[in-house]
Each structure stands twice: as C-alpha cells, then as structure tokens.
Design a protein around this motif. Structure first.
Motif, short mmCIF file in Angstrom:
data_model
loop_
_atom_site.label_atom_id
_atom_site.label_comp_id
_atom_site.label_asym_id
_atom_site.label_seq_id
_atom_site.Cartn_x
_atom_site.Cartn_y
_atom_site.Cartn_z
N PRO A 52 0.82 -1.22 0.00
CA PRO A 52 0.00 0.00 0.00
C PRO A 52 0.86 1.27 0.00
O PRO A 52 2.05 1.24 0.28
N SER A 53 0.21 2.37 -0.29
CA SER A 53 0.88 3.66 -0.28
C SER A 53 1.50 3.91 1.09
O SER A 53 0.86 3.71 2.12
N GLY A 54 2.76 4.31 1.10
CA GLY A 54 3.45 4.63 2.33
C GLY A 54 4.23 3.48 2.94
O GLY A 54 4.89 3.66 3.97
N CYS A 55 4.20 2.30 2.33
CA CYS A 55 4.90 1.15 2.93
C CYS A 55 6.40 1.15 2.66
O CYS A 55 7.14 0.40 3.28
N GLY A 56 6.86 1.99 1.73
CA GLY A 56 8.30 2.07 1.46
C GLY A 56 8.72 1.43 0.16
O GLY A 56 9.90 1.11 -0.02
N LYS A 57 7.80 1.23 -0.76
CA LYS A 57 8.11 0.57 -2.03
C LYS A 57 9.27 1.24 -2.77
O LYS A 57 10.19 0.58 -3.21
N SER A 58 9.19 2.56 -2.89
CA SER A 58 10.22 3.27 -3.65
C SER A 58 11.56 3.23 -2.95
O SER A 58 12.60 3.01 -3.58
N SER A 59 11.57 3.42 -1.64
CA SER A 59 12.83 3.40 -0.88
C SER A 59 13.46 2.02 -0.91
O SER A 59 14.66 1.87 -1.20
N VAL A 60 12.67 1.00 -0.61
CA VAL A 60 13.20 -0.37 -0.60
C VAL A 60 13.58 -0.80 -2.02
O VAL A 60 14.63 -1.39 -2.24
N LEU A 62 1.64 3.22 8.70
CA LEU A 62 1.29 3.79 7.39
C LEU A 62 0.70 5.18 7.55
O LEU A 62 1.07 6.11 6.82
N ALA A 63 -0.21 5.34 8.50
CA ALA A 63 -0.83 6.65 8.74
C ALA A 63 0.22 7.68 9.11
O ALA A 63 0.19 8.83 8.64
N ARG A 64 1.17 7.30 9.96
CA ARG A 64 2.24 8.21 10.37
C ARG A 64 3.07 8.62 9.15
O ARG A 64 3.35 9.81 8.94
N ARG A 65 3.46 7.65 8.35
CA ARG A 65 4.30 7.93 7.18
C ARG A 65 3.57 8.82 6.17
O ARG A 65 4.16 9.77 5.64
N LEU A 66 2.32 8.50 5.90
CA LEU A 66 1.56 9.29 4.93
C LEU A 66 1.34 10.71 5.41
O LEU A 66 1.39 11.65 4.62
N GLY A 67 1.12 10.87 6.71
CA GLY A 67 0.95 12.21 7.27
C GLY A 67 2.22 13.04 7.20
O GLY A 67 2.16 14.27 7.13
N ALA A 68 3.37 12.39 7.20
CA ALA A 68 4.65 13.09 7.17
C ALA A 68 5.14 13.40 5.76
O ALA A 68 6.07 14.18 5.58
N ARG A 69 4.52 12.81 4.76
CA ARG A 69 4.97 13.02 3.37
C ARG A 69 4.73 14.45 2.93
O ARG A 69 3.67 15.01 3.16
#
Length: 161
Positions: free
Chosen positions: A20-28, A145-152
C-alpha cells in the motif's frame, strides 16, 4: 547466464516491490536495485497519467478503468528494460554473462494486477517474454502507514486514500 529459481529459465528477473501507499516501495525498491548491481529501477508512480495524479491528489480513488492503462505502461516499461538488458549483455558476449535484474515499485494490490505485470497480454508469444517476475510484499501496520503518509511532503497521493 540465466536467473535461476524459476520453472522456466528467463534471462531477466523482474522484482516487483509491492504494497500500500506509504509502505516504502520506492525506498526499498531503489535500495534493492543498487544492491543488485545498479539494476534498472522503475517507480510505477512515475507512469501514472496526469489525470490520475490529479484524481489522487484530490482524494478521489482510482478505478480499474484508470489503473489498467497505467499497469499496461508499467508492464511495457519492464519489457523494454528487459530487452535493453539482454541486448547489452549479448553485445558484451558470454564471457561477461551475469544475472540480470529489474526492480519495480508498484502497489499491485489485486491479483489481477499482478497477473498482468507477471504475464502481460495472454496473446503474447511465450518466446517474446524475457523475464519472470518475483513479487515482494512490504507489510506495514496501519498506524505506521498513517504516520508515514501524514509526514509526506512531496507526493501526489492524498493521505486520505
């Protein structure tokens, strides 16, 4: 040299980092591409149409009608990268043969989406397929996920989606 661990030997292994969005797909995914010898990295988000980007930014979920053309572009990009890798290795000759990888970050949450990415068009000739596909699901709990998406700060996807 062919990538092993596959029922059929393909010259290229496509690794799709999904979740899902925010799980780190691009970074990983980008880190994995570097670890695999600077394998080509495809961020599927970059292949969304502007219309889809605008929808997501406005908090409007995409429909399958929005997603299928996008997934087709992702599949075409994987195939193009596989062809380029095989052609480059052929030009270098068998003495320089090594495993070939492509890494793609893509949500691919539905099985039907993964099937398209893995198999492409059912009418495509098997001889034209240069890669197999391995899916890696990144599991992250909802609170994180909520924390990461809120920080984007610089992503077009609305945290509400």
């Amino acid at each position: 040299m062919r990538v092993g661990d596959s029922a059929v030997a393909y010259p290229v292994r496509a690794v799709v980092v999904m979740g899902p969005s925010g799980c780190g797909k691009s970074s990983v995914g980008s880190a994995l591409a570097r670890a695999l010898g600077n394998a080509p990295f495809i961020d599927a988000d970059s292949l969304h149409s502007q219309e889809s980007r605008d929808k997501m930014a406005g908090g409007v979920p995409l429909t399958d009608g929005d997603r299928w053309p996008w997934l087709g572009r992702v599949r075409q990009r994987i195939e193009a990268e596989a062809r380029a890798l095989v052609d480059a290795q052929s030009a270098r000759g068998p003495a320089d043969a090594q495993p070939l990888y492509i890494v793609c970050a893509c949500s691919a949450l539905k099985r039907s989406y993964r099937e398209l990415l893995a198999r492409g068009d059912a009418l495509a000739a098997v001889a034209d397929v240069l890669h197999d596909t391995l899916f890696v699901y990144l599991a992250v709990d909802r609170q994180e996920l909520a924390r990461r998406l809120g920080a984007r700060q610089s992503h077009f996807m609305s945290p509400q989606l």
